[in-house]
Design an enzyme around this catalytic site. Sequence first.
Site, PDB file in Angstrom:
ATOM      1  N   LEU A 191       0.940  -1.011   0.051  1.00  0.00           N
ATOM      2  CA  LEU A 191       0.054  -0.020  -0.033  1.00  0.00           C
ATOM      3  C   LEU A 191       0.835   1.399  -0.182  1.00  0.00           C
ATOM      4  O   LEU A 191       1.683   1.501   0.725  1.00  0.00           O
ATOM      5  CB  LEU A 191      -1.033   0.000   1.261  1.00  0.00           C
ATOM      6  CG  LEU A 191      -1.926  -1.022   1.360  1.00  0.00           C
ATOM      7  CD1 LEU A 191      -2.587  -1.135   2.681  1.00  0.00           C
ATOM      8  CD2 LEU A 191      -2.868  -1.231   0.221  1.00  0.00           C
ATOM      9  N   ASP A 215       9.063   9.708   8.254  1.00  0.00           N
ATOM     10  CA  ASP A 215      10.254  10.304   7.828  1.00  0.00           C
ATOM     11  C   ASP A 215      10.156  11.881   7.577  1.00  0.00           C
ATOM     12  O   ASP A 215      11.089  12.551   6.867  1.00  0.00           O
ATOM     13  CB  ASP A 215      10.790   9.641   6.439  1.00  0.00           C
ATOM     14  CG  ASP A 215       9.894   9.809   5.043  1.00  0.00           C
ATOM     15  OD1 ASP A 215       8.469  10.151   5.728  1.00  0.00           O
ATOM     16  OD2 ASP A 215      10.241   9.763   4.439  1.00  0.00           O
ATOM     17  N   LEU A 237      -5.113   3.367  -1.120  1.00  0.00           N
ATOM     18  CA  LEU A 237      -6.602   3.381  -1.005  1.00  0.00           C
ATOM     19  C   LEU A 237      -7.279   4.739  -1.682  1.00  0.00           C
ATOM     20  O   LEU A 237      -6.572   5.489  -2.295  1.00  0.00           O
ATOM     21  CB  LEU A 237      -6.588   3.893   0.498  1.00  0.00           C
ATOM     22  CG  LEU A 237      -5.928   2.734   1.613  1.00  0.00           C
ATOM     23  CD1 LEU A 237      -6.217   3.183   2.947  1.00  0.00           C
ATOM     24  CD2 LEU A 237      -6.650   1.425   1.289  1.00  0.00           C
ATOM     25  N   LEU A 251      -1.873  10.368   6.674  1.00  0.00           N
ATOM     26  CA  LEU A 251      -2.320   9.403   7.500  1.00  0.00           C
ATOM     27  C   LEU A 251      -1.185   8.591   8.137  1.00  0.00           C
ATOM     28  O   LEU A 251      -0.015   8.241   7.276  1.00  0.00           O
ATOM     29  CB  LEU A 251      -3.335   8.298   6.849  1.00  0.00           C
ATOM     30  CG  LEU A 251      -4.457   8.690   6.020  1.00  0.00           C
ATOM     31  CD1 LEU A 251      -5.308   7.731   5.422  1.00  0.00           C
ATOM     32  CD2 LEU A 251      -5.226   9.865   7.168  1.00  0.00           C
TER      33      LEU A 251
END
Length: 318
Positions: A191, A215, A237, A251
Amino acid sequence: MGDDDSMKSGDNKLLNNHSHNNANKTVDRDKEDDEATEKQPLSKRQRKKLLKQQKWEEERDLRKQRRKDRKHQRRLQRQTDCQENEGEDHSRARKRLRREVTPTSLRLVVDCSFDDLMLTKDVHKLHKQIQRCYAENRRACRPVQFYLTSLGGQLKQSMDEKDKGWINWKDISIKFEHYSEVLAKEDVVYLTSDSPNVLTELDPKKAYVIGGLVDHNHHKGITLERAQDQGICHARLPLSSFVQMNSRKVLAVNHVFEIILAYVEKGCWRDAFFSVLPPRKGAKAVAPDPADGDPRDDGQEDQAQARSDPDAPTKTDK
């Protein structure tokens, strides 16, 4: 010889008398100093300190009794709670709740192979996100098969120091090996929001990998690059098809994990997104355009890249 002895004896007496007199003078000076100290008035701060100490000593027994009373009240409260929780109706409810939990065959993997790319503070954030994933999966009505791979380095050190109970976690497969050594290549879907492929539904036979990376957007596209280098499938997604945000579309690992859990339970991406996204993101529903058809078939590139923010987002599908 007699005269010499007499002279020596006299000298000794003189020395003893002199030492005795000096000792007496020293004692007298000490007494005078003590008397002067006692006569010297106490400062305001010293008086407060003395009164506070006296009050502390006077209330010693009272504090002891209060501790006993609180301990007794807690014991009575525990007994009351146990009595309330007991009973046939409560037992049946708990058993019914256990029967409603139905594990799924879907596998969710957090890839922890980015340890060397993160600062210590970001590793701690990732650790907290993993803790959240574990807790949410344990509470879920339809929990997934949770994998943690490539555990080591700073992350393992953080877990050892701050969460020693992780070795006793249940319903989770913790591996020190890379996910490619644990899962079949054809079963893996990485993903990443950099992928042009939009994920419209979940395949229960697949293992979906979430990149465990915080990061602050320093390594753009790294998850997609690794997926391509390993020759595995990748997808993102369908966030932009259902959600419009006022802030950055970022997210965290646990957000992606929870969205997947919600979709497994609800079967609807829109409901899954809005049940998980934090209010601070200002998420609003995207109004579907009839001319465009089903928004799940929208294949245009997501405008938000997988970036990291101070609240521990990761380079994963957003």
